[in-house]
Design a protein around this motif. Structure first.
Motif, PDB file in Angstrom:
ATOM      1  N   SER A  48      26.063  32.776 -19.307  1.00 19.79           N
ATOM      2  CA  SER A  48      26.136  34.200 -19.653  1.00 19.79           C
ATOM      3  C   SER A  48      25.023  34.638 -20.598  1.00 19.79           C
ATOM      4  O   SER A  48      24.648  35.802 -20.613  1.00 19.79           O
ATOM      5  CB  SER A  48      27.493  34.531 -20.275  1.00 19.79           C
ATOM      6  OG  SER A  48      27.570  34.049 -21.606  1.00 19.79           O
ATOM      7  N   LYS A  85      26.357  38.788 -15.930  1.00 18.54           N
ATOM      8  CA  LYS A  85      26.725  39.582 -14.747  1.00 18.54           C
ATOM      9  C   LYS A  85      26.438  38.910 -13.415  1.00 18.54           C
ATOM     10  O   LYS A  85      26.535  39.548 -12.374  1.00 18.54           O
ATOM     11  CB  LYS A  85      26.073  40.980 -14.775  1.00 18.54           C
ATOM     12  CG  LYS A  85      26.418  41.791 -16.003  1.00 18.54           C
ATOM     13  CD  LYS A  85      27.895  42.070 -16.090  1.00 18.54           C
ATOM     14  CE  LYS A  85      28.234  42.878 -17.328  1.00 18.54           C
ATOM     15  NZ  LYS A  85      29.614  42.733 -17.724  1.00 18.54           N
ATOM     16  N   ASP A 110      30.856  37.139 -17.644  1.00 14.96           N
ATOM     17  CA  ASP A 110      30.740  38.056 -18.768  1.00 14.96           C
ATOM     18  C   ASP A 110      30.377  37.277 -20.017  1.00 14.96           C
ATOM     19  O   ASP A 110      30.810  36.130 -20.198  1.00 14.96           O
ATOM     20  CB  ASP A 110      32.062  38.792 -18.999  1.00 14.96           C
ATOM     21  CG  ASP A 110      32.356  39.797 -17.909  1.00 14.96           C
ATOM     22  OD1 ASP A 110      31.421  40.516 -17.506  1.00 14.96           O
ATOM     23  OD2 ASP A 110      33.515  39.862 -17.468  1.00 14.96           O
ATOM     24  N   THR A 111      29.622  37.899 -20.879  1.00 24.06           N
ATOM     25  CA  THR A 111      29.272  37.274 -22.149  1.00 24.06           C
ATOM     26  C   THR A 111      30.514  37.255 -23.031  1.00 24.06           C
ATOM     27  O   THR A 111      31.146  38.297 -23.222  1.00 24.06           O
ATOM     28  CB  THR A 111      28.140  38.057 -22.848  1.00 24.06           C
ATOM     29  OG1 THR A 111      27.048  38.170 -21.935  1.00 24.06           O
ATOM     30  CG2 THR A 111      27.680  37.360 -24.111  1.00 24.06           C
ATOM     31  N   ASP A 125      32.786  36.953 -26.580  1.00 22.85           N
ATOM     32  CA  ASP A 125      32.615  37.580 -27.886  1.00 22.85           C
ATOM     33  C   ASP A 125      31.970  36.632 -28.892  1.00 22.85           C
ATOM     34  O   ASP A 125      31.381  37.067 -29.876  1.00 22.85           O
ATOM     35  CB  ASP A 125      33.967  38.052 -28.438  1.00 22.85           C
ATOM     36  CG  ASP A 125      34.568  39.155 -27.572  1.00 22.85           C
ATOM     37  OD1 ASP A 125      33.796  39.922 -26.963  1.00 22.85           O
ATOM     38  OD2 ASP A 125      35.805  39.242 -27.515  1.00 22.85           O
ATOM     39  N   ASP A 143      26.790  43.422 -29.595  1.00 20.93           N
ATOM     40  CA  ASP A 143      26.482  44.500 -28.659  1.00 20.93           C
ATOM     41  C   ASP A 143      26.187  43.879 -27.294  1.00 20.93           C
ATOM     42  O   ASP A 143      25.078  43.413 -27.046  1.00 20.93           O
ATOM     43  CB  ASP A 143      25.284  45.309 -29.169  1.00 20.93           C
ATOM     44  CG  ASP A 143      25.015  46.565 -28.343  1.00 20.93           C
ATOM     45  OD1 ASP A 143      25.403  46.599 -27.149  1.00 20.93           O
ATOM     46  OD2 ASP A 143      24.407  47.508 -28.876  1.00 20.93           O
ATOM     47  N   LYS A 144      27.182  43.864 -26.426  1.00 16.01           N
ATOM     48  CA  LYS A 144      27.021  43.237 -25.108  1.00 16.01           C
ATOM     49  C   LYS A 144      26.069  44.013 -24.218  1.00 16.01           C
ATOM     50  O   LYS A 144      25.345  43.433 -23.431  1.00 16.01           O
ATOM     51  CB  LYS A 144      28.378  43.072 -24.421  1.00 16.01           C
ATOM     52  CG  LYS A 144      29.238  42.018 -25.076  1.00 16.01           C
ATOM     53  CD  LYS A 144      30.519  41.776 -24.328  1.00 16.01           C
ATOM     54  CE  LYS A 144      31.368  40.762 -25.056  1.00 16.01           C
ATOM     55  NZ  LYS A 144      32.541  40.365 -24.324  1.00 16.01           N
ATOM     56  N   GLU A 145      26.065  45.330 -24.329  1.00 16.48           N
ATOM     57  CA  GLU A 145      25.184  46.153 -23.497  1.00 16.48           C
ATOM     58  C   GLU A 145      23.713  45.873 -23.790  1.00 16.48           C
ATOM     59  O   GLU A 145      22.906  45.737 -22.895  1.00 16.48           O
ATOM     60  CB  GLU A 145      25.477  47.641 -23.701  1.00 16.48           C
ATOM     61  CG  GLU A 145      26.771  48.107 -23.064  1.00 16.48           C
ATOM     62  CD  GLU A 145      26.808  47.891 -21.559  1.00 16.48           C
ATOM     63  OE1 GLU A 145      25.852  48.274 -20.869  1.00 16.48           O
ATOM     64  OE2 GLU A 145      27.807  47.329 -21.078  1.00 16.48           O
ATOM     65  N   ARG A 146      23.378  45.797 -25.060  1.00 11.67           N
ATOM     66  CA  ARG A 146      21.996  45.555 -25.468  1.00 11.67           C
ATOM     67  C   ARG A 146      21.688  44.069 -25.626  1.00 11.67           C
ATOM     68  O   ARG A 146      20.536  43.688 -25.831  1.00 11.67           O
ATOM     69  CB  ARG A 146      21.683  46.298 -26.772  1.00 11.67           C
ATOM     70  CG  ARG A 146      21.642  47.803 -26.582  1.00 11.67           C
ATOM     71  CD  ARG A 146      21.257  48.621 -27.814  1.00 11.67           C
ATOM     72  NE  ARG A 146      20.469  47.951 -28.802  1.00 11.67           N
ATOM     73  CZ  ARG A 146      20.856  47.733 -30.081  1.00 11.67           C
ATOM     74  NH1 ARG A 146      22.039  48.150 -30.496  1.00 11.67           N
ATOM     75  NH2 ARG A 146      20.052  47.131 -30.929  1.00 11.67           N
ATOM     76  N   GLY A 147      22.716  43.216 -25.555  1.00 10.16           N
ATOM     77  CA  GLY A 147      22.514  41.774 -25.660  1.00 10.16           C
ATOM     78  C   GLY A 147      22.139  41.336 -27.066  1.00 10.16           C
ATOM     79  O   GLY A 147      21.190  40.588 -27.257  1.00 10.16           O
ATOM     80  N   ASP A 205      18.139  39.041 -30.282  1.00 13.41           N
ATOM     81  CA  ASP A 205      18.184  39.565 -28.937  1.00 13.41           C
ATOM     82  C   ASP A 205      18.452  38.377 -28.013  1.00 13.41           C
ATOM     83  O   ASP A 205      17.678  37.414 -27.989  1.00 13.41           O
ATOM     84  CB  ASP A 205      16.831  40.212 -28.626  1.00 13.41           C
ATOM     85  CG  ASP A 205      16.749  40.784 -27.217  1.00 13.41           C
ATOM     86  OD1 ASP A 205      17.593  40.442 -26.368  1.00 13.41           O
ATOM     87  OD2 ASP A 205      15.826  41.570 -26.978  1.00 13.41           O
TER      88      ASP A 205
END
Length: 152
Positions: free
Chosen positions: A75, A80, A98-99, A101, A129-133, A145
């Motif tokens: 992940s 994804k 999914d990444t 937590d 922040d999963k969206e921005r990694g 990052d």
């Protein structure tokens, strides 16, 4: 079994198909999962057309089912992707990676003075922040990052 289109990569009887890997990450995924050291059949295809990711890679691994730890490592490199679990040539389970937590023992902290780089201990990162990694070291609070991290 009749197909509308000829398969580009042969079907496997039992194992895992990792699909929708961004093409530039295909060989990194194979390396990360130790696939070059397996004794079972491994098929790696790359640069296939994909509506989802543009160009994609696909990896078929016979007689191998991945652990949650292996999937967590995956992940970080390629979130994804889709794992298809195959039994008797059929998909019995399909899951999106999914990444989690929390990442334990997967990512190296890029802060040279962090205790994890100076003492023999497991790294722990919280995914903030999963969206921005973006993940943050549990010990020194340094954010990283995930696209640029080094794996342990």
């Amino acid at each position: 079994m009749e197909n509308k289109k000829e398969r580009i990569v042969a079907a496997i009887e039992n194992g895992t198909v990792i699909d929708h890997i961004p093409a530039e990450k295909t060989y990194q995924v194979a390396s990360l999962l130790g696939l070059f050291d397996l004794k079972t059949e491994v098929t790696i295809g790359n640069n296939f057309a994909s509506n989802k990711v543009g160009k994609k890679g696909i990896i078929k691994v016979s007689d191998k089912f991945f652990t949650n730890d292996e999937i967590s490592r995956l992940s970080v490199v390629a979130p994804k992707v889709i794992l298809n679990i195959i039994h008797d040539y059929g998909v019995v389970e399909k899951k999106t990676v999914d990444t989690p937590d929390e990442l334990r023992g997967i990512v190296k902290c890029n802060n040279p003075v962090c205790i994890t780089n100076n003492e023999p201990m497991e790294t722990v990162f919280h995914v903030v922040d999963k969206e921005r990694g973006i993940c943050k070291c549990h010990y020194c609070d340094k954010e990283q990052d995930m696209a640029k991290v080094k794996l342990v």
